[in-house]
Structure formats: C-alpha cells, structure tokens
Design an enzyme around this catalytic site. Sequence first.
Site, PDB file in Angstrom:
ATOM      1  CB  CYS A   1      43.502  61.609  62.411  1.00 60.30           C
ATOM      2  SG  CYS A   1      44.144  60.003  61.874  1.00 60.30           S
TER       3      CYS A   1
ATOM      4  CB  CYS B   1      40.761  54.360  58.896  1.00 65.25           C
ATOM      5  SG  CYS B   1      40.096  55.235  60.321  1.00 65.25           S
TER       6      CYS B   1
ATOM      7  N   GLY C   1      25.226  54.997  58.803  1.00 68.03           N
ATOM      8  CA  GLY C   1      25.149  53.573  59.084  1.00 68.03           C
ATOM      9  C   GLY C   1      23.800  53.042  58.678  1.00 68.03           C
TER      10      GLY C   1
ATOM     11  CB  CYS D   1      28.146  54.148  64.422  1.00 65.20           C
ATOM     12  SG  CYS D   1      28.629  52.435  64.314  1.00 65.20           S
TER      13      CYS D   1
ATOM     14  CG  ASP E   1      34.020  61.136  48.047  1.00 67.74           C
ATOM     15  OD1 ASP E   1      34.547  60.237  48.702  1.00 67.74           O
ATOM     16  OD2 ASP E   1      32.999  60.965  47.360  1.00 67.74           O
TER      17      ASP E   1
ATOM     18  CB  CYS F   1      43.470  57.291  55.604  1.00 68.90           C
ATOM     19  SG  CYS F   1      42.701  58.911  55.553  1.00 68.90           S
TER      20      CYS F   1
ATOM     21  CB  SER G   1      30.073  61.956  49.050  1.00 71.12           C
ATOM     22  OG  SER G   1      30.254  60.995  48.047  1.00 71.12           O
TER      23      SER G   1
ATOM     24  CB  CYS H   1      38.123  61.587  61.415  1.00 71.11           C
ATOM     25  SG  CYS H   1      37.937  60.793  59.816  1.00 71.11           S
TER      26      CYS H   1
ATOM     27  CE1 TYR I   1      31.254  58.391  50.597  1.00 72.81           C
ATOM     28  CE2 TYR I   1      31.503  57.600  52.837  1.00 72.81           C
ATOM     29  CZ  TYR I   1      30.923  57.503  51.598  1.00 72.81           C
ATOM     30  OH  TYR I   1      30.002  56.530  51.362  1.00 72.81           O
TER      31      TYR I   1
HETATM   32  P1  AMP Z   1      36.200  52.294  45.589  1.00 74.74           P
HETATM   33  O1  AMP Z   1      35.441  51.585  44.525  1.00 74.74           O
HETATM   34  O2  AMP Z   1      36.641  51.335  46.649  1.00 74.74           O
HETATM   35  O3  AMP Z   1      37.349  53.096  45.064  1.00 74.74           O
HETATM   36  O4  AMP Z   1      35.166  53.274  46.298  1.00 74.74           O
HETATM   37  C1  AMP Z   1      35.308  54.647  46.221  1.00 74.74           C
HETATM   38  C2  AMP Z   1      34.023  55.336  46.556  1.00 74.74           C
HETATM   39  O5  AMP Z   1      33.540  54.921  47.838  1.00 74.74           O
HETATM   40  C3  AMP Z   1      34.219  56.839  46.631  1.00 74.74           C
HETATM   41  O6  AMP Z   1      33.558  57.379  45.525  1.00 74.74           O
HETATM   42  C4  AMP Z   1      33.596  57.298  47.934  1.00 74.74           C
HETATM   43  O7  AMP Z   1      32.498  58.147  47.668  1.00 74.74           O
HETATM   44  C5  AMP Z   1      33.127  56.042  48.611  1.00 74.74           C
HETATM   45  N1  AMP Z   1      33.758  55.879  49.917  1.00 74.74           N
HETATM   46  C6  AMP Z   1      34.963  56.279  50.330  1.00 74.74           C
HETATM   47  N2  AMP Z   1      35.201  55.922  51.610  1.00 74.74           N
HETATM   48  C7  AMP Z   1      34.102  55.288  52.036  1.00 74.74           C
HETATM   49  C8  AMP Z   1      33.703  54.695  53.273  1.00 74.74           C
HETATM   50  N3  AMP Z   1      34.515  54.666  54.305  1.00 74.74           N
HETATM   51  N4  AMP Z   1      32.476  54.145  53.360  1.00 74.74           N
HETATM   52  C9  AMP Z   1      31.670  54.141  52.298  1.00 74.74           C
HETATM   53  N5  AMP Z   1      31.982  54.684  51.094  1.00 74.74           N
HETATM   54  C10 AMP Z   1      33.173  55.248  50.960  1.00 74.74           C
END
Ligand code: AMP
Length: 472
Positions: free
Chosen positions: A436, A386, A31, A5, A350, A439, A287, A240, A246
């Site tokens: 932290c 997390c 958010g 948020c 990222d 993760c 990002s 964090c 990210y």
């Molecule tokens: P995935 O397809 O689940 O591997 O998503 C990975 C992508 O989600 C990465 O390229 C990040 O930029 C993005 N990402 C990582 N953590 C978060 C998060 N907590 N909320 C939204 N996007 C995220």
Amino acid sequence: MREECAIFGILGNPEAAKLTYLGLYSLQHRGQESSGIVTSDGKEMYEHKDMGLVSKVFSSEIIQGLKGDIAVGHNRYSTAGESRLSNAQPFMVNCKVGQIAIAHNGNLVNATELRREMEKGGSIFRSTMDSEIVLHLIAKSNKKTLNEMVADALNRVEGAYSVLFLFKDRIIAARDPLGFRPLCVGKLGDAYIFASESCALDLLGAKYLREIEPGEMCVATEKGLESIKFGNPVNHTAKCIFEFIYFSRPDSRIFGENVDKVRRKLGRRLSEEAPVDADIVISVPDSSNTIALGYAHESGIPFEIGLIRNHYIGRTFIQPEQNSRDWDVRIKYNPVRGVLKGKKVIVVDDSIVRGSTMKKLVSMLREVGAAEIHLRIGSPMIKHSCYFGIDTPTRDELIATSHSVEQIRSFLGVESLSYISLEGLKSCVKDPNGYCVACFNGDYPIDCAQCHISDKNIDKSVVAGQPGLKGL
Ligand code: AMP
C-alpha cells in the site's frame, strides 16, 4: 480510530505473563500510551492494563497475579482526544462463549457503519475502539465452533488488522486478507509466540517460524498450530510500506524482509537519485540511521553523528497535545557543534509529515554553524492520510499536500531538498506491487468513505486559498 500498536501472544509457557511483558518491552516503539496483558490458566482470565510505558504499567507483583500459561499483550498509541484507559487493550469481555480478550493492531474502515448497525440493534459499547466491534460480531455469530465464529466476525470487517484473540484454551492470530500490518509466529521450546515484529522473538531467544499470511488465521492450542484461511481469496496484498520507512525496528524481519536491509537500500537509492557535494552525512536518529548509512556508503561521503537523541522521552508524535511539540524537538535532539560547525551537511530523515520537526531541527543546525544543509528524505512526499493504522494527520495538515518541493525547501530554509521517488522506494522491496503506497499517491487499496471525505476537505481548503499550514 487510527491505531499504531504492538501485539504479542504466547501459549504453552508457565511464565507467559513475564515473557509477554518482555515482548512488549521490545515492541515499545510501536505504542507508548498504554500497555496491557491478559492471561488464562485454562479456567479463568486475569487482566492488567494502564496508561503509560510497559515499565510503568507492570511490577513484579502485578505480573505474578497474571496466572496461567497463555497470554496476550498490547501496547497502544492513539490519536488526540482518545487517550483514555477505557481504550487500552487487550480488551476483555464475557459472552456466550465465555471470556475473550482481543489485542488489535490496525484500523477497520467499516467500523462506524458496523457500530451504528449494532447500536440500533441494542448493543452497548464500553470503548470507542474498533476492536470491541469484532468482539460483538463474535458474540453474535451463529456458527458452531470458536474458530468458525472468529472467521465469521473477521469476514464482516474491512480494513487493516493484525489481531490476537485469547480464549481460555487457545490463541487465534489473524491477519487481514490484504496483510496491511505485520504479524509473525515463533517457537520457544514447546510454546508458540505471536508478535508484531520479530525483534520480540529475538529478545526471548525464540525461533522465528514464519509470518501469518494475509487472510490466515493461526489457531494455537496445546495440540499445536492449525492454519485456517478466511475471507474471499484475493490475489494481491497491500502491506504497509511505511513499516519499512519508519515504524518497525531495523533489527526486525517483517513482510519477509529485513527492515535494516530495506532501509539501507533506501539510502543508497536516495544517493543515486539525489547526489550532492557535501562534507558529511548525518541522520535524524533513530529511524533514519540506517537510511543515512546507506546514503553515506553509496556516496562515499562520511557518516557522522551530528544529532544526539535523548532516549528518555516518547516520540514526537506520541505527545497527544499539539502545543507540546515546540519543546519536544529540543528535548529530543541536540546538535553536536564540533561535528557540524562550518560543514556542508547532508541531513537524512525518513519522512516529512507536517514539516514542523524539520523546521526546528534546521534552525538548531544553523545555530551551531552548519554552513550548508542538504535535506534527503527516505520516503516520497506524504500527500494523503492513512486509514489503515499509521497515524498521519488529516490532509490539510500534511505539508506536501498543498506545497511543492521548492516551497517546502524554502519554508524549511535549506540549500536543497529531495525526496526518494515512489519508483525508487518500490525498487527497495522484493515485492514492489504488494504494498500500500496510498499515503504517497492516494491510491487506496480499499475504497473507504474516509478516503473521500479527506479529499473533499483538502479541495475546499485549497480552493479557499487556505492551505491550512501556518508559516507558509
Ligand atoms: P513532522 O514534524 O510532522 O514533519 O514529523 C516528521 C517526523 O515524524 C519524521 O522525522 C518521522 O521520523 C516522524 N514520523 C513520521 N510518521 C510518524 C508516525 N506515524 N508516528 C510517529 N512519528 C512519525
């Protein structure tokens, strides 16, 4: 419930609602599901919140109706199933001390216990939010002053919170004793401003003063700012680190550092740890842009814009339904054929969470003729969920929990894959032991019940030979 948020507050400006609206605009990345503002004119409080982006939720008529020179605002993103207006913030109640509104970023790990205990005692809850529990605790406190009541409530909750309380004549800003989430304070003329990230202060032309310290409550009234320490003093923090990787905007200053600078360092370190011969470096925007720039500078391999991002949709994760994700990646990114065709490409991202975004991106890059794809990731392998405010899925959905780097490389279909080491990541921040990193290594700074439940789940699925990931 996990919360990613944004919070914003201002005291002492006749255009408090308008400035909060602008502040929330600059914090939209934190958010996108609902947005809200509560104001006070010293006598009454005024509230408006709805589902959707800041631009959709507010109109000039609505802002005009939010009277007074004190305001707090909130942008919310929630996990699936809890996407409803009753959970939108700021959350306002009436109790023995009058009206209070709360805007909260983070996640309380003892919320379930506290809630059960209160429900047994007859308390009625209107939402499924942790934040409502804090309001009940304030209402139940038998301390004498408002400030003491808030401190008393905060002393009973455990977990991550950067939080703003709006009372008729004051804003109380507080950060949990381990300092998980960022929160800063600034000044615009005589007005005090609180914001999750400093980019909100920049937009308003406000001066950045400082961060709220872990375990500090800052009370802003028309008389000025008062700092109060609460909780048992701790000699360590658990900020964090994922905020740098990210979540925060690169133009923000959080945890005493520039996000952009830390991200560039990540890229440089990644290049030192995992060099590879290639023609170009591209990022997965936005990002990882600065991580990729760092990689390009260190390696001497040119940075190119190889993926174009459509900005007019939310982030992949922000879509609560899993089955809408397939189209998301194509809607969100398009490869630039002329840049990629026949090239050996280093793709910097990222993080890899479930692996599904990258799997689709790789096939799109192949479709336009990328000759080789070398994937470099600006975070270590995410192996643990997390519980402190970042929306990571359960452990059995995290690809790195049950698969090696080589297995993930082969699943994604790339020539090479490297993650930054945990040591490398820590070397990019000034206070390496103040973060932290649960993760990545499962070393949770608070021993919470959820941490153990998730361990049990993954152990079961691995033992049963069901890694929980399709396509592997
Ligand atoms: P995935 O397809 O689940 O591997 O998503 C990975 C992508 O989600 C990465 O390229 C990040 O930029 C993005 N990402 C990582 N953590 C978060 C998060 N907590 N909320 C939204 N996007 C995220």
